[in-house]
Scaffold this motif. Sequence first.
Motif, PDB file in Angstrom:
ATOM      1  N   ILE A 116       0.859  -1.178   0.000  1.00  0.00           N
ATOM      2  CA  ILE A 116       0.000   0.000   0.000  1.00  0.00           C
ATOM      3  C   ILE A 116       0.900   1.234   0.000  1.00  0.00           C
ATOM      4  CG2 ILE A 116      -1.771   1.297   1.247  1.00  0.00           C
ATOM      5  CD1 ILE A 116      -2.911  -1.353   2.219  1.00  0.00           C
ATOM      6  N   TRP A 117       0.735   2.050  -1.024  1.00  0.00           N
ATOM      7  CA  TRP A 117       1.578   3.229  -1.195  1.00  0.00           C
ATOM      8  C   TRP A 117       0.861   4.472  -0.691  1.00  0.00           C
ATOM      9  CZ3 TRP A 117       6.397   3.496  -4.009  1.00  0.00           C
ATOM     10  CH2 TRP A 117       6.870   2.239  -4.422  1.00  0.00           C
ATOM     11  N   GLY A 118       1.637   5.362  -0.082  1.00  0.00           N
ATOM     12  CA  GLY A 118       1.052   6.617   0.380  1.00  0.00           C
ATOM     13  C   GLY A 118       2.129   7.655   0.617  1.00  0.00           C
ATOM     14  N   GLU A 119       1.761   8.905   0.476  1.00  0.00           N
ATOM     15  CA  GLU A 119       2.692  10.011   0.729  1.00  0.00           C
ATOM     16  C   GLU A 119       2.970  10.062   2.233  1.00  0.00           C
ATOM     17  OE1 GLU A 119       4.823  13.717   0.389  1.00  0.00           O
ATOM     18  OE2 GLU A 119       3.154  13.365   1.754  1.00  0.00           O
ATOM     19  N   ALA A 120       4.165  10.581   2.592  1.00  0.00           N
ATOM     20  CA  ALA A 120       4.554  10.615   4.010  1.00  0.00           C
ATOM     21  C   ALA A 120       3.489  11.321   4.857  1.00  0.00           C
ATOM     22  CB  ALA A 120       5.909  11.310   4.158  1.00  0.00           C
ATOM     23  N   GLY A 121       2.884  12.378   4.307  1.00  0.00           N
ATOM     24  CA  GLY A 121       1.868  13.117   5.047  1.00  0.00           C
ATOM     25  C   GLY A 121       0.619  12.292   5.315  1.00  0.00           C
ATOM     26  N   CYS A 122       0.314  11.384   4.403  1.00  0.00           N
ATOM     27  CA  CYS A 122      -0.842  10.492   4.556  1.00  0.00           C
ATOM     28  C   CYS A 122      -0.597   9.547   5.736  1.00  0.00           C
ATOM     29  CB  CYS A 122      -1.056   9.711   3.252  1.00  0.00           C
ATOM     30  SG  CYS A 122      -2.337   8.449   3.329  1.00  0.00           S
ATOM     31  N   VAL A 123       0.620   9.009   5.798  1.00  0.00           N
ATOM     32  CA  VAL A 123       0.974   8.088   6.878  1.00  0.00           C
ATOM     33  C   VAL A 123       0.949   8.835   8.218  1.00  0.00           C
ATOM     34  CG1 VAL A 123       2.810   6.624   7.791  1.00  0.00           C
ATOM     35  CG2 VAL A 123       2.340   6.664   5.324  1.00  0.00           C
ATOM     36  N   ARG A 124       1.499  10.042   8.218  1.00  0.00           N
ATOM     37  CA  ARG A 124       1.531  10.852   9.443  1.00  0.00           C
ATOM     38  C   ARG A 124       0.105  11.130   9.928  1.00  0.00           C
ATOM     39  NH1 ARG A 124       3.626  15.570   7.526  1.00  0.00           N
ATOM     40  NH2 ARG A 124       5.324  14.367   6.628  1.00  0.00           N
ATOM     41  N   PHE A 125      -0.742  11.535   9.004  1.00  0.00           N
ATOM     42  CA  PHE A 125      -2.145  11.852   9.349  1.00  0.00           C
ATOM     43  C   PHE A 125      -2.824  10.627   9.948  1.00  0.00           C
ATOM     44  CE2 PHE A 125      -5.758  14.794   8.377  1.00  0.00           C
ATOM     45  CZ  PHE A 125      -6.820  13.957   8.659  1.00  0.00           C
ATOM     46  N   MET A 126      -2.634   9.470   9.319  1.00  0.00           N
ATOM     47  CA  MET A 126      -3.283   8.253   9.826  1.00  0.00           C
ATOM     48  C   MET A 126      -2.765   7.888  11.215  1.00  0.00           C
ATOM     49  SD  MET A 126      -3.708   5.819   6.461  1.00  0.00           S
ATOM     50  CE  MET A 126      -4.665   4.522   7.294  1.00  0.00           C
ATOM     51  N   ARG A 127      -1.442   8.031  11.418  1.00  0.00           N
ATOM     52  CA  ARG A 127      -0.867   7.675  12.724  1.00  0.00           C
ATOM     53  C   ARG A 127      -1.319   8.661  13.798  1.00  0.00           C
ATOM     54  NH1 ARG A 127       4.741   5.734  10.419  1.00  0.00           N
ATOM     55  NH2 ARG A 127       4.092   3.614   9.893  1.00  0.00           N
ATOM     56  N   ASP A 128      -1.339   9.971  13.445  1.00  0.00           N
ATOM     57  CA  ASP A 128      -1.647  10.993  14.454  1.00  0.00           C
ATOM     58  C   ASP A 128      -3.141  11.111  14.721  1.00  0.00           C
ATOM     59  OD1 ASP A 128       1.026  11.454  14.443  1.00  0.00           O
ATOM     60  OD2 ASP A 128       0.938  13.393  13.405  1.00  0.00           O
ATOM     61  N   LEU A 129      -3.941  10.993  13.665  1.00  0.00           N
ATOM     62  CA  LEU A 129      -5.362  11.337  13.782  1.00  0.00           C
ATOM     63  C   LEU A 129      -6.305  10.180  13.448  1.00  0.00           C
ATOM     64  CD1 LEU A 129      -5.221  14.823  11.987  1.00  0.00           C
ATOM     65  CD2 LEU A 129      -5.443  14.412  14.440  1.00  0.00           C
ATOM     66  N   GLY A 130      -5.747   9.082  12.937  1.00  0.00           N
ATOM     67  CA  GLY A 130      -6.594   8.005  12.429  1.00  0.00           C
ATOM     68  C   GLY A 130      -7.590   7.477  13.448  1.00  0.00           C
ATOM     69  N   THR A 131      -7.120   7.212  14.665  1.00  0.00           N
ATOM     70  CA  THR A 131      -7.999   6.626  15.676  1.00  0.00           C
ATOM     71  C   THR A 131      -9.086   7.616  16.095  1.00  0.00           C
ATOM     72  OG1 THR A 131      -6.136   5.310  16.436  1.00  0.00           O
ATOM     73  CG2 THR A 131      -8.016   5.453  17.916  1.00  0.00           C
ATOM     74  N   ALA A 132      -8.696   8.868  16.290  1.00  0.00           N
ATOM     75  CA  ALA A 132      -9.674   9.890  16.690  1.00  0.00           C
ATOM     76  C   ALA A 132     -10.702  10.109  15.583  1.00  0.00           C
ATOM     77  CB  ALA A 132      -8.953  11.200  17.020  1.00  0.00           C
ATOM     78  N   ARG A 133     -10.231  10.155  14.336  1.00  0.00           N
ATOM     79  CA  ARG A 133     -11.161  10.361  13.226  1.00  0.00           C
ATOM     80  C   ARG A 133     -12.133   9.198  13.081  1.00  0.00           C
ATOM     81  NH1 ARG A 133     -10.167  14.498   9.622  1.00  0.00           N
ATOM     82  NH2 ARG A 133      -9.305  16.202  10.857  1.00  0.00           N
ATOM     83  N   ARG A 134     -11.599   7.996  13.280  1.00  0.00           N
ATOM     84  CA  ARG A 134     -12.456   6.807  13.174  1.00  0.00           C
ATOM     85  C   ARG A 134     -13.560   6.863  14.240  1.00  0.00           C
ATOM     86  NH1 ARG A 134      -9.589   1.122  14.025  1.00  0.00           N
ATOM     87  NH2 ARG A 134      -9.397   2.083  16.082  1.00  0.00           N
ATOM     88  N   ALA A 135     -13.210   7.276  15.452  1.00  0.00           N
ATOM     89  CA  ALA A 135     -14.204   7.390  16.532  1.00  0.00           C
ATOM     90  C   ALA A 135     -15.245   8.456  16.190  1.00  0.00           C
ATOM     91  CB  ALA A 135     -13.509   7.732  17.847  1.00  0.00           C
ATOM     92  N   GLU A 136     -14.765   9.543  15.597  1.00  0.00           N
ATOM     93  CA  GLU A 136     -15.670  10.630  15.207  1.00  0.00           C
ATOM     94  C   GLU A 136     -16.679  10.144  14.154  1.00  0.00           C
ATOM     95  OE1 GLU A 136     -13.065  14.198  14.930  1.00  0.00           O
ATOM     96  OE2 GLU A 136     -14.386  14.675  13.225  1.00  0.00           O
ATOM     97  N   VAL A 137     -16.164   9.415  13.167  1.00  0.00           N
ATOM     98  CA  VAL A 137     -17.037   8.879  12.117  1.00  0.00           C
ATOM     99  C   VAL A 137     -18.065   7.937  12.740  1.00  0.00           C
ATOM    100  CG1 VAL A 137     -17.130   7.411  10.064  1.00  0.00           C
ATOM    101  CG2 VAL A 137     -15.309   9.106  10.298  1.00  0.00           C
ATOM    102  N   ALA A 138     -17.591   7.075  13.649  1.00  0.00           N
ATOM    103  CA  ALA A 138     -18.491   6.103  14.281  1.00  0.00           C
ATOM    104  C   ALA A 138     -19.602   6.816  15.044  1.00  0.00           C
ATOM    105  CB  ALA A 138     -17.704   5.185  15.212  1.00  0.00           C
ATOM    106  N   SER A 139     -19.260   7.950  15.675  1.00  0.00           N
ATOM    107  CA  SER A 139     -20.298   8.628  16.469  1.00  0.00           C
ATOM    108  C   SER A 139     -21.246   9.442  15.600  1.00  0.00           C
ATOM    109  CB  SER A 139     -19.656   9.505  17.554  1.00  0.00           C
ATOM    110  OG  SER A 139     -19.052  10.617  16.958  1.00  0.00           O
ATOM    111  N   THR A 140     -20.787   9.887  14.440  1.00  0.00           N
ATOM    112  CA  THR A 140     -21.676  10.712  13.604  1.00  0.00           C
ATOM    113  C   THR A 140     -22.397   9.898  12.525  1.00  0.00           C
ATOM    114  OG1 THR A 140     -19.784  11.282  12.213  1.00  0.00           O
ATOM    115  CG2 THR A 140     -20.392  12.861  13.914  1.00  0.00           C
ATOM    116  N   MET A 141     -21.922   8.675  12.251  1.00  0.00           N
ATOM    117  CA  MET A 141     -22.560   7.859  11.212  1.00  0.00           C
ATOM    118  C   MET A 141     -22.900   6.485  11.781  1.00  0.00           C
ATOM    119  SD  MET A 141     -20.211   8.917   7.946  1.00  0.00           S
ATOM    120  CE  MET A 141     -21.482   8.401   6.835  1.00  0.00           C
ATOM    121  N   PRO A 142     -23.973   6.419  12.601  1.00  0.00           N
ATOM    122  CA  PRO A 142     -24.306   5.148  13.279  1.00  0.00           C
ATOM    123  C   PRO A 142     -24.515   3.984  12.321  1.00  0.00           C
ATOM    124  CG  PRO A 142     -26.058   6.820  13.547  1.00  0.00           C
ATOM    125  CD  PRO A 142     -24.887   7.511  12.929  1.00  0.00           C
ATOM    126  N   GLU A 143     -24.917   4.267  11.086  1.00  0.00           N
ATOM    127  CA  GLU A 143     -25.191   3.171  10.143  1.00  0.00           C
ATOM    128  C   GLU A 143     -23.936   2.381   9.780  1.00  0.00           C
ATOM    129  OE1 GLU A 143     -25.381   6.389   9.586  1.00  0.00           O
ATOM    130  OE2 GLU A 143     -24.740   6.946   7.561  1.00  0.00           O
TER     131      GLU A 143
END
Length: 286
Positions: free
Chosen positions: A82-109
């Motif tokens: 899986i290829w990605g720009e360094a910034g993509c990897v950084r974003f996922m490592r820094d914010l991925g878990t928080a963003r996933r929780a946010e999505v889960a709380s705003t999109m119950p489906e």
Amino acid sequence: MNRWREIADRVFVRRFAFFDQTIGAVVGRDRVLVIDTRSTLVQARELLDDLRHVSALPHVVLNTHAHFDHVLGNAAFRPCEIWGEAGCVRFMRDLGTARRAEVASTMPEIAVDVLASPIDPPDRVFERHATLDLGDRRVDVSFLGRGHTDHDVVAIVPDAGVLFAGDLVEEGAPPSFGDAFPLDWPATLGQLLDVAGDGPIVPGHGEPVDRDFAAAQLGDIAYLAELARRGWPDLRAAGHDPEGPPPAELVVDSAAHLGWPSGPVRDALSRGIAQAAGRLGVPATP
Ligand SMILES: [Zn+2]
């Protein structure tokens, strides 16, 4: 049923109802490049099933950027690269878990599926540019500047004249500004048009478009960016908080001018004013 469309020689796109997302597949002699992996493991498995209609060759994946709807299916594709720009990897490592929780709380489906989808950042990390070899053809991947995020990349298939734009271009709805750098986005789209040629431009959401569409979208984004940039000195003089919501009147007027709903206009002006005020970090050097 085969819902892939071949928009150029062995270059396929498939649109999904969820988020009106558009996934790309570029078939080479040795392997198939899959562009983005959808929002959950469940959705990614559906994509993997669909890909059997395109080719039986092994996959290689590119993430255009780190938003959940482009990366949370990654784990379903392992063990492939899986290829990605360094910034993509950084974003996922820094914010991925928080963003996933946010999505889960705003999109119950999709909450259960989202939470069951691992944060699995790209393992083939590059800075700015990469060339993916598919055997008899190559795909050039480039970061052209900040825009929809600080790390969007485009993928160009030179022998087919197709450009995959990720969410730098959006069809069917206004672009999304939640993580955007609105003051940089127009120049980045200018770069995109410079490298695009005359072939199809595939957005991250919606129907493939042409240069004229992308140029018009550049104009819309530039309009909002200029409002923010030029408006900031007066707003500052009037005591406006650059981290607060943009002035309501400005949102209403700009939404009417562009024919957009107020949500994306508010986000664009909010991020644009914050950027003009120096609150979104220094501009990336080219
Ligand atoms: Zn996005």
